[in-house]
Scaffold this motif. Structure first.
Motif, PDB file in Angstrom:
ATOM      1  N   GLU A  24      31.549  65.671  17.587  1.00 30.85           N
ATOM      2  CA  GLU A  24      31.245  64.554  16.469  1.00 30.85           C
ATOM      3  C   GLU A  24      33.331  64.687  16.784  1.00 30.85           C
ATOM      4  N   VAL A  25      34.291  63.334  16.792  1.00 28.56           N
ATOM      5  CA  VAL A  25      35.390  63.819  17.348  1.00 28.56           C
ATOM      6  C   VAL A  25      35.981  62.768  16.566  1.00 28.56           C
ATOM      7  N   GLU A  26      37.683  63.161  15.760  1.00 32.71           N
ATOM      8  CA  GLU A  26      38.846  61.845  15.067  1.00 32.71           C
ATOM      9  C   GLU A  26      39.779  62.384  15.818  1.00 32.71           C
ATOM     10  N   ALA A  27      40.235  61.464  15.998  1.00 36.00           N
ATOM     11  CA  ALA A  27      41.583  60.786  16.312  1.00 36.00           C
ATOM     12  C   ALA A  27      42.492  61.157  15.188  1.00 36.00           C
ATOM     13  N   LEU A  28      43.668  62.543  15.539  1.00 30.54           N
ATOM     14  CA  LEU A  28      44.637  63.080  14.523  1.00 30.54           C
ATOM     15  C   LEU A  28      46.351  62.450  15.103  1.00 30.54           C
ATOM     16  N   ARG A  85      40.962  70.754   8.513  1.00 28.95           N
ATOM     17  CA  ARG A  85      40.466  71.422   7.007  1.00 28.95           C
ATOM     18  C   ARG A  85      39.780  69.676   7.033  1.00 28.95           C
ATOM     19  N   SER A  86      39.990  68.984   6.844  1.00 25.86           N
ATOM     20  CA  SER A  86      39.631  67.849   5.983  1.00 25.86           C
ATOM     21  C   SER A  86      38.376  66.975   6.923  1.00 25.86           C
ATOM     22  N   PHE A  87      38.629  67.149   8.770  1.00 26.32           N
ATOM     23  CA  PHE A  87      37.621  67.275   9.473  1.00 26.32           C
ATOM     24  C   PHE A  87      36.591  67.713   9.723  1.00 26.32           C
ATOM     25  N   ILE A  88      36.780  69.157   9.346  1.00 30.01           N
ATOM     26  CA  ILE A  88      35.578  69.693   8.913  1.00 30.01           C
ATOM     27  C   ILE A  88      34.440  69.673   7.495  1.00 30.01           C
ATOM     28  N   TRP A  89      35.486  69.006   6.689  1.00 25.63           N
ATOM     29  CA  TRP A  89      34.612  69.292   5.335  1.00 25.63           C
ATOM     30  C   TRP A  89      34.505  67.839   5.618  1.00 25.63           C
ATOM     31  N   ARG A  90      34.779  66.060   5.865  1.00 22.30           N
ATOM     32  CA  ARG A  90      34.590  64.628   6.094  1.00 22.30           C
ATOM     33  C   ARG A  90      32.671  65.010   7.288  1.00 22.30           C
ATOM     34  N   ASN A  91      33.414  65.375   9.124  1.00 24.17           N
ATOM     35  CA  ASN A  91      32.544  65.535   9.223  1.00 24.17           C
ATOM     36  C   ASN A  91      31.693  66.092   9.454  1.00 24.17           C
ATOM     37  N   ILE A  92      31.937  67.745   9.468  1.00 30.11           N
ATOM     38  CA  ILE A  92      30.680  68.682   9.455  1.00 30.11           C
ATOM     39  C   ILE A  92      29.962  68.415   8.865  1.00 30.11           C
ATOM     40  N   ILE A  93      30.289  69.421   7.141  1.00 32.77           N
ATOM     41  CA  ILE A  93      30.163  69.374   5.955  1.00 32.77           C
ATOM     42  C   ILE A  93      29.020  68.946   5.178  1.00 32.77           C
ATOM     43  N   CYS A  94      29.872  67.792   5.218  1.00 26.30           N
ATOM     44  CA  CYS A  94      29.687  66.735   4.013  1.00 26.30           C
ATOM     45  C   CYS A  94      28.122  65.656   4.917  1.00 26.30           C
ATOM     46  N   ARG A  95      28.374  66.147   6.407  1.00 24.59           N
ATOM     47  CA  ARG A  95      26.729  65.025   7.469  1.00 24.59           C
ATOM     48  C   ARG A  95      25.990  66.269   7.514  1.00 24.59           C
ATOM     49  N   TYR A  96      26.047  67.466   7.458  1.00 23.29           N
ATOM     50  CA  TYR A  96      25.075  68.947   8.095  1.00 23.29           C
ATOM     51  C   TYR A  96      25.069  69.628   7.472  1.00 23.29           C
ATOM     52  N   GLY A  97      25.552  69.570   6.323  1.00 23.00           N
ATOM     53  CA  GLY A  97      25.266  71.281   5.731  1.00 23.00           C
ATOM     54  C   GLY A  97      27.111  72.237   5.950  1.00 23.00           C
TER      55      GLY A  97
END
Length: 153
Positions: free
Chosen positions: A26-30, A39-51
């Motif tokens: 999972e990658v996001e440009a900043l 924190r926003s990346f981990i919440w949106r791309n990790i926790i919300c998608r995969y738990g």
């Protein structure tokens, strides 16, 4: 990762999350690397998608080594169960797996029949364009000789 050449909206850094087992990325440009963006990346791309992940491994950068981020990570240690884990029924899963395995056998048999029909149709089409000739032992058969293959003598 970065800094990279500046892109649209001043994006020049990448935050990358990699699943340890499947190697899914999972990658996001900043534009800037801040604890809020991470924190926003981990919440949106990790926790919300995969738990909630069992373990987070970081490079111990400034964005990971601060109070707000450690407070955000504390719920990870609680290990809340997900809907899938709570509603898991072993017997139902076994029945579903057996049903799918039975379907696989049926689909394979249907596919083999379809393939045999297709091969038969193709053979019939090919054979319909060939003129059938019966030869007996001793019959003379003319053979076409290509000029380049002829002997020069």
């Amino acid at each position: 990762m970065g800094p990279f050449p500046t892109a649209a909206r001043q994006l020049k850094f990448l935050v990358v999350g990699i699943d340890y087992i499947t190697k899914w990325v999972e990658v996001e440009a900043l534009a800037t690397i801040t604890e809020k963006n991470i924190r926003s990346f981990i919440w949106r791309n990790i926790i919300c998608r995969y738990g909630i992940p069992r373990v987070l491994i970081s490079d111990n950068g400034k964005q990971f080594d601060n109070k707000p981020f450690s407070k955000a990570v504390i719920p990870v240690e609680v290990r809340l169960t997900t809907y899938r884990v709570e509603n898991h029924d072993e017997n139902k899963d076994d029945k579903t797996m057996r049903l799918h395995l039975d379907l696989v056998v049926k689909v394979r048999a249907t596919t083999e029949q379809r393939l045999a029909r297709y091969q038969n149709l193709m053979a019939n089409h090919y054979n319909s364009k060939i003129k059938h000739k019966d030869f007996q032992v001793g019959d003379l058969v003319l053979r076409r000789v290509i000029r380049a293959a002829r002997d020069a003598s």
